[in-house]
Design a protein around this motif. Structure first.
Motif, PDB file in Angstrom:
ATOM      1  N   ASN A  83     -19.243 -22.669  -1.967  1.00 62.22           N
ATOM      2  CA  ASN A  83     -19.160 -22.685  -3.407  1.00 62.22           C
ATOM      3  C   ASN A  83     -17.540 -22.312  -3.856  1.00 62.22           C
ATOM      4  OD1 ASN A  83     -21.674 -23.458  -4.251  1.00 62.22           O
ATOM      5  ND2 ASN A  83     -22.487 -21.560  -4.408  1.00 62.22           N
ATOM      6  N   ASN A  84     -17.143 -21.453  -3.303  1.00 65.37           N
ATOM      7  CA  ASN A  84     -15.771 -20.907  -3.539  1.00 65.37           C
ATOM      8  C   ASN A  84     -14.772 -21.863  -2.833  1.00 65.37           C
ATOM      9  OD1 ASN A  84     -16.936 -18.600  -4.573  1.00 65.37           O
ATOM     10  ND2 ASN A  84     -16.516 -17.292  -2.760  1.00 65.37           N
ATOM     11  N   MET A  85     -14.808 -22.451  -1.760  1.00 65.96           N
ATOM     12  CA  MET A  85     -14.045 -23.423  -1.365  1.00 65.96           C
ATOM     13  C   MET A  85     -13.946 -24.684  -2.369  1.00 65.96           C
ATOM     14  SD  MET A  85     -14.220 -23.594   2.858  1.00 65.96           S
ATOM     15  CE  MET A  85     -15.842 -24.041   2.868  1.00 65.96           C
ATOM     16  N   THR A  86     -15.078 -25.181  -2.753  1.00 68.31           N
ATOM     17  CA  THR A  86     -15.239 -26.294  -3.626  1.00 68.31           C
ATOM     18  C   THR A  86     -14.658 -25.592  -5.270  1.00 68.31           C
ATOM     19  OG1 THR A  86     -17.471 -25.780  -4.245  1.00 68.31           O
ATOM     20  CG2 THR A  86     -16.968 -27.302  -2.637  1.00 68.31           C
ATOM     21  N   SER A  87     -14.300 -24.499  -5.418  1.00 61.54           N
ATOM     22  CA  SER A  87     -13.883 -24.046  -6.856  1.00 61.54           C
ATOM     23  C   SER A  87     -12.524 -24.655  -6.875  1.00 61.54           C
ATOM     24  CB  SER A  87     -14.058 -22.521  -6.927  1.00 61.54           C
ATOM     25  OG  SER A  87     -13.275 -21.925  -5.957  1.00 61.54           O
ATOM     26  N   GLU A  88     -11.881 -24.863  -5.768  1.00 63.25           N
ATOM     27  CA  GLU A  88     -10.512 -25.366  -5.908  1.00 63.25           C
ATOM     28  C   GLU A  88     -10.376 -26.634  -5.463  1.00 63.25           C
ATOM     29  OE1 GLU A  88      -8.030 -23.142  -5.982  1.00 63.25           O
ATOM     30  OE2 GLU A  88      -8.852 -21.194  -5.758  1.00 63.25           O
ATOM     31  N   HIS A  89     -11.389 -27.552  -5.894  1.00 62.85           N
ATOM     32  CA  HIS A  89     -11.381 -28.922  -5.476  1.00 62.85           C
ATOM     33  C   HIS A  89     -10.824 -29.822  -6.721  1.00 62.85           C
ATOM     34  CE1 HIS A  89     -15.091 -29.688  -7.983  1.00 62.85           C
ATOM     35  NE2 HIS A  89     -14.739 -30.952  -7.593  1.00 62.85           N
ATOM     36  N   GLY A 104     -11.951 -21.739  12.951  1.00 63.00           N
ATOM     37  CA  GLY A 104     -11.334 -22.897  13.427  1.00 63.00           C
ATOM     38  C   GLY A 104      -9.954 -22.488  13.304  1.00 63.00           C
ATOM     39  N   ALA A 105      -9.672 -21.458  13.053  1.00 62.78           N
ATOM     40  CA  ALA A 105      -8.169 -21.098  12.850  1.00 62.78           C
ATOM     41  C   ALA A 105      -7.650 -21.031  14.334  1.00 62.78           C
ATOM     42  CB  ALA A 105      -8.292 -20.003  11.915  1.00 62.78           C
ATOM     43  N   ASN A 106      -6.482 -21.159  14.514  1.00 66.50           N
ATOM     44  CA  ASN A 106      -5.422 -20.954  15.664  1.00 66.50           C
ATOM     45  C   ASN A 106      -4.848 -19.511  15.292  1.00 66.50           C
ATOM     46  OD1 ASN A 106      -5.700 -23.389  17.185  1.00 66.50           O
ATOM     47  ND2 ASN A 106      -4.660 -24.303  15.402  1.00 66.50           N
ATOM     48  N   LEU A 107      -4.195 -19.183  16.286  1.00 66.57           N
ATOM     49  CA  LEU A 107      -3.482 -17.512  16.123  1.00 66.57           C
ATOM     50  C   LEU A 107      -1.825 -17.825  15.928  1.00 66.57           C
ATOM     51  CD1 LEU A 107      -5.458 -16.182  19.095  1.00 66.57           C
ATOM     52  CD2 LEU A 107      -6.106 -16.001  16.780  1.00 66.57           C
ATOM     53  N   ASP A 156      -9.335 -21.295   6.223  1.00 70.66           N
ATOM     54  CA  ASP A 156     -10.281 -21.465   7.218  1.00 70.66           C
ATOM     55  C   ASP A 156     -11.633 -20.538   6.840  1.00 70.66           C
ATOM     56  OD1 ASP A 156     -11.151 -22.160   9.831  1.00 70.66           O
ATOM     57  OD2 ASP A 156      -8.899 -22.680  10.249  1.00 70.66           O
ATOM     58  N   ARG A 157     -12.369 -20.550   8.145  1.00 72.19           N
ATOM     59  CA  ARG A 157     -13.635 -19.828   8.149  1.00 72.19           C
ATOM     60  C   ARG A 157     -13.682 -18.898   9.160  1.00 72.19           C
ATOM     61  NH1 ARG A 157     -18.613 -23.461   8.243  1.00 72.19           N
ATOM     62  NH2 ARG A 157     -19.789 -21.632   7.244  1.00 72.19           N
ATOM     63  N   HIS A 173      -7.830 -25.941   6.041  1.00 64.82           N
ATOM     64  CA  HIS A 173      -8.218 -26.047   7.628  1.00 64.82           C
ATOM     65  C   HIS A 173      -9.554 -25.617   7.834  1.00 64.82           C
ATOM     66  CE1 HIS A 173      -7.422 -25.551  12.069  1.00 64.82           C
ATOM     67  NE2 HIS A 173      -6.803 -26.541  11.809  1.00 64.82           N
ATOM     68  N   ALA A 174     -10.636 -25.603   6.827  1.00 67.39           N
ATOM     69  CA  ALA A 174     -11.793 -25.075   7.153  1.00 67.39           C
ATOM     70  C   ALA A 174     -12.678 -26.113   7.436  1.00 67.39           C
ATOM     71  CB  ALA A 174     -12.697 -24.514   5.982  1.00 67.39           C
ATOM     72  N   LYS A 175     -13.755 -25.916   8.346  1.00 70.54           N
ATOM     73  CA  LYS A 175     -14.935 -27.139   8.697  1.00 70.54           C
ATOM     74  C   LYS A 175     -16.033 -26.557   8.670  1.00 70.54           C
ATOM     75  CE  LYS A 175     -11.803 -27.500  11.729  1.00 70.54           C
ATOM     76  NZ  LYS A 175     -10.410 -26.811  11.969  1.00 70.54           N
ATOM     77  N   GLY A 176     -17.375 -27.215   8.637  1.00 71.53           N
ATOM     78  CA  GLY A 176     -18.398 -26.779   8.609  1.00 71.53           C
ATOM     79  C   GLY A 176     -19.654 -27.848   7.992  1.00 71.53           C
ATOM     80  N   LEU A 177     -20.958 -27.341   8.135  1.00 70.91           N
ATOM     81  CA  LEU A 177     -21.898 -28.106   7.811  1.00 70.91           C
ATOM     82  C   LEU A 177     -23.061 -27.023   7.087  1.00 70.91           C
ATOM     83  CD1 LEU A 177     -23.138 -31.092   8.033  1.00 70.91           C
ATOM     84  CD2 LEU A 177     -24.179 -30.545  10.141  1.00 70.91           C
ATOM     85  N   TRP A 178     -23.403 -27.753   6.012  1.00 71.70           N
ATOM     86  CA  TRP A 178     -24.452 -26.827   5.317  1.00 71.70           C
ATOM     87  C   TRP A 178     -25.580 -27.859   5.038  1.00 71.70           C
ATOM     88  CZ3 TRP A 178     -19.386 -26.271   4.679  1.00 71.70           C
ATOM     89  CH2 TRP A 178     -18.826 -25.082   4.488  1.00 71.70           C
ATOM     90  N   VAL A 179     -26.744 -27.283   5.371  1.00 69.59           N
ATOM     91  CA  VAL A 179     -28.024 -28.311   5.107  1.00 69.59           C
ATOM     92  C   VAL A 179     -28.938 -27.520   4.117  1.00 69.59           C
ATOM     93  CG1 VAL A 179     -30.131 -29.484   5.915  1.00 69.59           C
ATOM     94  CG2 VAL A 179     -27.860 -29.340   7.148  1.00 69.59           C
ATOM     95  N   MET A 180     -29.151 -28.108   2.764  1.00 68.68           N
ATOM     96  CA  MET A 180     -29.761 -27.652   1.809  1.00 68.68           C
ATOM     97  C   MET A 180     -31.173 -28.092   1.556  1.00 68.68           C
ATOM     98  SD  MET A 180     -27.476 -25.319   0.888  1.00 68.68           S
ATOM     99  CE  MET A 180     -28.223 -24.941  -0.612  1.00 68.68           C
TER     100      MET A 180
END
Length: 477
Positions: A446-452, A183-186, A196-197, A390-397
């Motif tokens: 998990n790592n991104m939500t550790s900063e939430h 999702g990152a620009n340059l 980002d991811r 700026h990260a985006k994504g979907l996780w289905v568990m």
């Protein structure tokens, strides 16, 4: 225990007749960063090094490239230098948004120099490529700008207002047989302190790398070729109806290659994930299932299992009513977005920008979401000192630990992605209950939500002016 949700997803996707690619262990390389998600500086370093060592091709598709308008834009200078120093027998193809790519950027002048000169993303890239497009170069380098607006809007909307109407938003970076989908620009902040991811595949990624390279080639063929002497009108020219029809025909053929969803269950023991690329071109009637249709099918499947849950990250969280309805049918879901402190449009000390009000718009959207969320939904904000999100994504568990499917790419899962911007994501469906790839993607969340942090309702109070603005501009966010 085997997942009951994965087979349902496979059956749903078979009906959409989209291309599918088998991702195996040899396609997933060691991480190019010690962190997960990788650090922006490691993404920058890896991309620049890969470009300088390229042997076969360089294909980059992004909203824009940082123009290195000041001496302090070290990372942007480094990327442009890498492009100019790439091996001369390797072709380079770069695709950017027409309006963002030509937006005037003031050059930081030497002290005492009163001249007010400007550059742009397109000009900076063109100058970098021109250094290798001389008589000794064996291969071509080309820059193309993708137009997203119809002729009348392109004519009447000034820069940067034209970007609010629509942009080319894909982020696909290919060097040789490697792909980084992001999702990152340059530009500088995406190389320093913007979370980002980066989904990285090597050795052709089971055919997915070539598929994306061909997609970029198709889009370039239907874009505006930019050269140093190109005028603004030439660079931002809108497509004619005939050109758009021809583009859709080529895209339809491309979305049918290889044969749609030839899922080979016999090979599932060696396949880590089935990768299904998606495409979204708003305001155009695509002759194939678009990104939102795929996302909707995923959410419908998740809602059919009592032990399923969905995790969704978006820097600019602004779900449509249909997405909210789909999420509301799922037993448990978590939403992660940028908090006020780490929002990409958050005001910067000493810098006045026209978009400083934007975080307040998203806080109002968050306030509305808090009221609409079902008992199974939770809303989290990414807050990290000195960083933007700026990260985006979907996780289905399924259950607490089994990742059944995931999405990576450029889309933000909201109004703007579905009604304005050109996007591409990849859906990954996992036939196994456990693999290193699944663990890596789960760890990302998990790592991104550790900063939430969880803001209280009183923190989300916004003015009447912001609420009124949102009423008429919601689809722009």
């Amino acid at each position: 225990m085997a997942s009951s949700l994965a087979p349902k997803l496979v059956q749903k996707l078979k009906g959409l007749k989209l291309p599918v690619f088998p991702i195996k262990s040899q396609h997933v390389p060691p991480r190019f960063s010690t962190e997960n998600p990788p650090l922006p500086k490691d993404f920058h370093s890896y991309l620049c090094t890969s470009i300088r060592r390229a042997e076969k091709r360089i294909c980059l598709a992004s909203l824009y490239v940082g123009p290195a308008a000041s001496k302090t834009a070290v990372e942007e200078h480094e990327l442009l230098n890498a492009l100019s120093e790439a091996p001369r027998d390797v072709p380079i193809q770069i695709l950017l948004d027409a309006n963002r790519g030509t937006r005037p950027i003031k050059l930081k002048q030497i002290e005492g120099d009163s001249k007010s000169e400007t550059t742009s993303s397109a000009k900076a890239v063109c100058q970098a490529l021109s250094k290798r497009n001389d008589s000794t170069s064996d291969c071509s380098s080309s820059l193309h700008l993708f137009p997203t607006l119809p002729p009348l809007k392109q004519l009447i909307l000034p820069s940067p207002l034209n970007e609010a109407a629509a942009v080319f938003h894909m982020k696909v970076y290919i060097v040789d047989d490697e792909l980084i989908l992001s999702g990152a620009n340059l530009s500088g902040e995406y190389f320093r302190d913007r979370q980002d991811r980066y989904f990285h595949l090597v050795q052709g990624g089971g055919g997915l790398v070539d598929w994306y390279a061909q997609l970029i080639e198709i889009l370039c063929a239907h874009s505006n070729h930019f050269e140093e002497l190109s005028t603004l009108e030439e660079a931002t020219r809108s497509s004619t109806d005939e050109e758009q029809k021809a583009l859709l025909e080529r895209l339809n053929d491309h979305m049918s290659t290889p044969a749609p969803l030839e899922w080979d269950e016999k090979r599932e023991n060696e396949v880590l994930a089935w990768a299904v690329p998606t495409l979204q071109i708003p305001k155009v009637s695509l002759p194939f299932a678009n990104d939102w249709t795929v996302t909707e099918q995923i959410l419908e499947c998740a809602a059919s299992e009592h032990d399923s849950s969905v995790r969704l990250a978006s820097a600019y969280l602004n779900p449509t009513p249909s997405m909210l309805k789909s999420l509301g049918n799922i037993p448990h879901f978590d939403l992660l977005t940028a908090g006020p402190k780490s929002h990409g449009f958050a005001p910067k000390p000493g810098v006045k920008r026209k978009g400083d009000f934007v975080p307040h718009i998203f806080m109002e959207i968050a306030r509305e979401l808090r009221q609409k969320l079902s008992s199974g939904g939770r809303l989290h904000w990414y807050e990290r000192d000195g960083w933007t999100f700026h990260a985006k994504g979907l996780w289905v568990m399924q259950g607490e630990t089994t990742l059944v499917a995931a999405m990576v790419g450029s889309g933000n899962y909201g109004y703007r992605s579905y009604v304005r911007d050109v996007e591409s994501n990849v859906l990954l469906v996992f036939p196994k209950t456990s693999s290193e790839l699944q663990s890596m993607l789960s760890e990302e969340w998990n790592n991104m939500t550790s900063e939430h942090t969880d803001h209280s309702p009183k923190d989300l109070n916004t003015s009447l002016a912001i609420r009124a603005t949102l009423l008429v501009t919601r689809s722009f966010y």
